[in-house]
Design an enzyme around this catalytic site. Structure first.
Site, PDB file in Angstrom:
ATOM      1  N   LYS A 255       1.230  -1.210   0.015  1.00  0.00           N
ATOM      2  CA  LYS A 255       0.306  -0.249  -0.464  1.00  0.00           C
ATOM      3  C   LYS A 255       0.876   1.725   0.037  1.00  0.00           C
ATOM      4  O   LYS A 255       2.028   1.601   0.107  1.00  0.00           O
ATOM      5  CB  LYS A 255      -0.644   0.124   1.575  1.00  0.00           C
ATOM      6  CG  LYS A 255      -2.369   0.546   1.011  1.00  0.00           C
ATOM      7  CD  LYS A 255      -3.403  -0.105   0.511  1.00  0.00           C
ATOM      8  CE  LYS A 255      -4.190   0.471  -0.046  1.00  0.00           C
ATOM      9  NZ  LYS A 255      -5.885   0.008  -0.156  1.00  0.00           N
TER      10      LYS A 255
ATOM     11  N   GLY B  36     -20.702   6.404   3.653  1.00  0.00           N
ATOM     12  CA  GLY B  36     -20.248   6.941   3.110  1.00  0.00           C
ATOM     13  C   GLY B  36     -20.481   6.318   1.693  1.00  0.00           C
ATOM     14  O   GLY B  36     -21.247   5.465   1.895  1.00  0.00           O
TER      15      GLY B  36
ATOM     16  N   GLY C  84     -19.294   7.308  -1.694  1.00  0.00           N
ATOM     17  CA  GLY C  84     -18.914   7.605  -2.569  1.00  0.00           C
ATOM     18  C   GLY C  84     -18.471   6.268  -3.636  1.00  0.00           C
ATOM     19  O   GLY C  84     -19.349   5.680  -3.964  1.00  0.00           O
ATOM     20  N   ASN C  85     -17.289   5.859  -3.990  1.00  0.00           N
ATOM     21  CA  ASN C  85     -17.021   5.277  -5.104  1.00  0.00           C
ATOM     22  C   ASN C  85     -17.924   3.796  -4.473  1.00  0.00           C
ATOM     23  O   ASN C  85     -18.375   3.524  -5.161  1.00  0.00           O
ATOM     24  CB  ASN C  85     -15.741   4.975  -5.735  1.00  0.00           C
ATOM     25  CG  ASN C  85     -15.727   3.607  -6.599  1.00  0.00           C
ATOM     26  OD1 ASN C  85     -15.658   2.718  -5.888  1.00  0.00           O
ATOM     27  ND2 ASN C  85     -14.688   3.922  -8.041  1.00  0.00           N
ATOM     28  N   ALA C  86     -17.392   3.362  -3.369  1.00  0.00           N
ATOM     29  CA  ALA C  86     -17.360   2.662  -2.531  1.00  0.00           C
ATOM     30  C   ALA C  86     -19.301   2.146  -2.299  1.00  0.00           C
ATOM     31  O   ALA C  86     -19.972   1.510  -2.807  1.00  0.00           O
ATOM     32  CB  ALA C  86     -16.734   1.005  -2.120  1.00  0.00           C
ATOM     33  N   GLY C  87     -19.408   3.242  -1.532  1.00  0.00           N
ATOM     34  CA  GLY C  87     -21.035   2.859  -0.830  1.00  0.00           C
ATOM     35  C   GLY C  87     -21.825   3.686  -1.783  1.00  0.00           C
ATOM     36  O   GLY C  87     -22.854   3.101  -1.856  1.00  0.00           O
TER      37      GLY C  87
HETATM   38  P1  NAD Z   1     -14.226   7.460  -1.504  1.00  0.00           P
HETATM   39  O1  NAD Z   1     -13.065   8.493  -1.367  1.00  0.00           O
HETATM   40  O2  NAD Z   1     -14.734   7.334  -3.205  1.00  0.00           O
HETATM   41  O3  NAD Z   1     -15.424   7.443  -0.917  1.00  0.00           O
HETATM   42  C1  NAD Z   1     -15.751   7.888   0.459  1.00  0.00           C
HETATM   43  C2  NAD Z   1     -17.229   8.529   1.252  1.00  0.00           C
HETATM   44  O4  NAD Z   1     -16.874   8.535   2.086  1.00  0.00           O
HETATM   45  C3  NAD Z   1     -17.501   9.817   1.030  1.00  0.00           C
HETATM   46  O5  NAD Z   1     -19.025   9.868  -0.014  1.00  0.00           O
HETATM   47  C4  NAD Z   1     -16.601  10.265   2.089  1.00  0.00           C
HETATM   48  O6  NAD Z   1     -17.899  11.869   2.346  1.00  0.00           O
HETATM   49  C5  NAD Z   1     -17.076   9.249   3.163  1.00  0.00           C
HETATM   50  N1  NAD Z   1     -16.529   9.605   4.273  1.00  0.00           N
HETATM   51  C6  NAD Z   1     -15.660  10.147   4.937  1.00  0.00           C
HETATM   52  N2  NAD Z   1     -15.612  10.774   6.702  1.00  0.00           N
HETATM   53  C7  NAD Z   1     -16.630  10.499   6.389  1.00  0.00           C
HETATM   54  C8  NAD Z   1     -17.067   9.813   8.108  1.00  0.00           C
HETATM   55  N3  NAD Z   1     -16.820  10.022   8.471  1.00  0.00           N
HETATM   56  N4  NAD Z   1     -18.350   9.275   7.880  1.00  0.00           N
HETATM   57  C9  NAD Z   1     -19.208   8.923   6.672  1.00  0.00           C
HETATM   58  N5  NAD Z   1     -18.894   9.220   5.552  1.00  0.00           N
HETATM   59  C10 NAD Z   1     -17.485   9.846   5.489  1.00  0.00           C
HETATM   60  O7  NAD Z   1     -13.672   6.327  -0.995  1.00  0.00           O
HETATM   61  P2  NAD Z   1     -13.552   4.881  -1.569  1.00  0.00           P
HETATM   62  O8  NAD Z   1     -12.992   4.212  -2.804  1.00  0.00           O
HETATM   63  O9  NAD Z   1     -15.689   4.608  -1.631  1.00  0.00           O
HETATM   64  O10 NAD Z   1     -13.010   3.942  -0.657  1.00  0.00           O
HETATM   65  C11 NAD Z   1     -14.405   3.900   0.753  1.00  0.00           C
HETATM   66  C12 NAD Z   1     -13.838   2.870   1.767  1.00  0.00           C
HETATM   67  O11 NAD Z   1     -14.055   1.536   0.751  1.00  0.00           O
HETATM   68  C13 NAD Z   1     -12.201   2.751   2.357  1.00  0.00           C
HETATM   69  O12 NAD Z   1     -12.253   2.328   3.793  1.00  0.00           O
HETATM   70  C14 NAD Z   1     -11.501   1.829   1.051  1.00  0.00           C
HETATM   71  O13 NAD Z   1     -10.400   1.609   1.668  1.00  0.00           O
HETATM   72  C15 NAD Z   1     -12.669   0.998   0.602  1.00  0.00           C
HETATM   73  N6  NAD Z   1     -12.021   0.363  -0.278  1.00  0.00           N
HETATM   74  C16 NAD Z   1     -12.104   1.231  -1.336  1.00  0.00           C
HETATM   75  C17 NAD Z   1     -12.125   0.542  -3.046  1.00  0.00           C
HETATM   76  C18 NAD Z   1     -11.911   1.285  -4.554  1.00  0.00           C
HETATM   77  O14 NAD Z   1     -11.909   0.456  -5.152  1.00  0.00           O
HETATM   78  N7  NAD Z   1     -12.455   2.180  -4.072  1.00  0.00           N
HETATM   79  C19 NAD Z   1     -11.623  -0.571  -2.784  1.00  0.00           C
HETATM   80  C20 NAD Z   1     -11.394  -2.066  -1.480  1.00  0.00           C
HETATM   81  C21 NAD Z   1     -11.435  -0.946  -0.746  1.00  0.00           C
END
Ligand code: NAD
Length: 428
Positions: A105, A217, A219-222
């Site tokens: 990482k 959350g 973002g991309n995942a949620g």
């Molecule tokens: P992202 O930056 O696209 O989204 C993150 C989301 O979380 C945003 O909507 C942000 O506003 C929200 N957030 C931030 N602080 C917060 C809080 N205190 N309470 C609630 N929401 C909050 O990131 P992502 O890519 O969706 O990643 C989110 C998680 O998923 C991370 O832990 C990341 O390591 C994990 N993940 C992502 C991927 C991927 O491919 N995107 C793969 C594996 C794991």
């Protein structure tokens, strides 16, 4: 008392599992600490001509099963301990889904929201320059993580190719489609998690239409997970982002919320500006505002933490009402919360399985970059489904066989594969 950090939390889970697996001292030693930690300070000139410096890391945890693989995070909290923990999780994750990678990482401790686009590009290029000797398709292949995007991957690849005078499409994944990206990579994490959840629900003989889901959350995942679940008939009752969330017992439409978020920058933006909310509009839409803390404790059947690590701890796990917790974020449930959930019969589908879809499709992208053969979206989706379901079946079988939690079972499956590779390579 030792301070709890993301890495000590990883070691705690590891400790429980390695005891059960009866590993030798040499095997355990190799799993407890990273093989390499590369640190540097990255400096750029900001838009005002001033030199600014940020700590940067690349942690290579284990490469027994193949080249190191793991994303790069740009975040103020991305310190060495966090990056170490995330690298360790990657090593387990690639082994759980049985793709030929190790785990690593990267991180830059910075607040990318304060950067202009030019500054963001400078920082990204500086990272690739700084760590170029440690990166490469056969050595260590980065990808996006929190706050890093396809554009950033493109800048890093471009910088790496310039510096090393090579053509290197497989040195990084999560690239834009116009520059060696993979169809389906953007939705892969959510899609992979969705496949696993669907299988769990099917095997537990439940009806999606009767299941309520809360997602922390957006973002991309949620957000993508919310869309998949809504389309499949689940009732999404709550979503949130860093500015807070909304809840409706009657269900909310994540497609609408996504539009709000695009328009206003937050999921509550359509209803509230700062602390002032349009109560009439909220009543009309049957929603109420909730904090991120409250979201975790709402009445629902499935809780999906998809934002931060350590969101559910010994302090709030007893208040969680869901029966299933699907970890789309990395490390959102602490070991203390795990214990409480196990006692209360709450099933946690762990990060090393639930969010592995991203790295699986990254593997397709890496293999596309190496072979030059282009994949179709259908191939990418079908292979993702096969790999995720095989991993789920293996983990479920191990959990039942050893009467373990899904996390313990997933760690056991992954660790056994890593140890097997270390043995055949003559390392232990
Ligand atoms: P992202 O930056 O696209 O989204 C993150 C989301 O979380 C945003 O909507 C942000 O506003 C929200 N957030 C931030 N602080 C917060 C809080 N205190 N309470 C609630 N929401 C909050 O990131 P992502 O890519 O969706 O990643 C989110 C998680 O998923 C991370 O832990 C990341 O390591 C994990 N993940 C992502 C991927 C991927 O491919 N995107 C793969 C594996 C794991």
């Amino acid at each position: 008392m030792t301070l709890s950090t993301p890495f000590t939390r990883f070691q705690k889970t590891l400790g429980t599992v390695v005891q059960q697996l009866k590993l030798s001292k040499a095997e355990m030693k190799m799993l407890q600490e990273p093989q390499h930690i590369h640190r540097s300070n990255i400096s750029i000139k900001n838009d005002h001509g001033k030199k600014v410096t940020f700590p940067a890391f690349r942690v290579q945890f284990n490469n027994a099963r193949g080249p190191y693989k793991g994303g790069i995070r740009f975040h103020p909290a991305a310190d060495e301990e966090e990056v170490k923990a995330l690298a360790a999780l990657m090593a387990i994750k690639t082994a759980v889904v049985d793709i030929p990678f190790g785990g690593s990482k990267g991180g830059i401790q910075c607040d990318p929201k304060k950067f202009s686009r030019r500054e963001l590009q400078e920082v990204s290029r500086a990272y690739a320059r700084t760590f170029k000797e440690h990166l490469g398709a056969d050595l260590d292949c980065p990808a996006p993580d929190v706050n890093t995007t396809p554009d950033i991957m493109a800048w890093m690849r471009d910088e790496y190719e310039k510096q090393t005078h090579t053509y290197a499409p497989a040195m990084i994944t999560g690239k834009p489609l116009a520059y060696g990206g993979m169809l389906g990579r953007d939705l892969a994490t959510a899609r992979g998690g969705f496949f696993v959840l669907e299988e769990m629900i099917l095997r537990d003989a439940l009806d999606p239409k009767e299941l309520r889901v809360a997602i922390q959350g957006f973002g991309n995942a949620g957000a993508n997970m919310a869309l998949f679940l809504h389309r499949a008939g689940y009732m999404v009752v709550a979503v949130s982002d860093s500015q807070g969330g909304i809840y409706s017992a009657e269900g909310i439409d994540p497609f609408r919320i996504q539009k709000y978020k695009q328009r206003t920058g937050s999921v509550i933006g359509e209803y509230c500006k700062g602390s002032v909310c349009d109560i009439k509009k909220m009543k009309l839409d049957h929603v109420r505002r909730v904090t991120n803390q409250e979201l975790l404790e709402l009445p629902c059947d499935i809780l999906i933490p998809a934002a931060l690590d350590n969101a559910i701890t010994g302090k709030n796990a007893s208040n969680v009402q869901a029966k299933y917790v699907l970890e789309l974020a990395n490390g959102p449930v602490s070991p203390e919360a795990d214990k409480i959930f196990a006692k209360r019969g709450i099933q946690v589908i762990p990060d090393v399985l639930a969010n592995a879809g991203g790295v699986v499709v990254s593997y397709f992208e890496w293999s596309q970059g190496r072979s030059g053969r282009l994949w179709t979206l259908d191939q990418s989706k079908a292979d993702l489904k096969r790999i995720m379901l095989e991993a789920f079946t293996e983990v479920r079988r191990e959990a039942r066989r050893t009467n373990a939690t899904y996390r313990e079972a997933a760690f056991a499956v992954g660790i056994k594969r890593i140890v097997e590779a270390m043995k055949v390579r003559g390392w232990v």
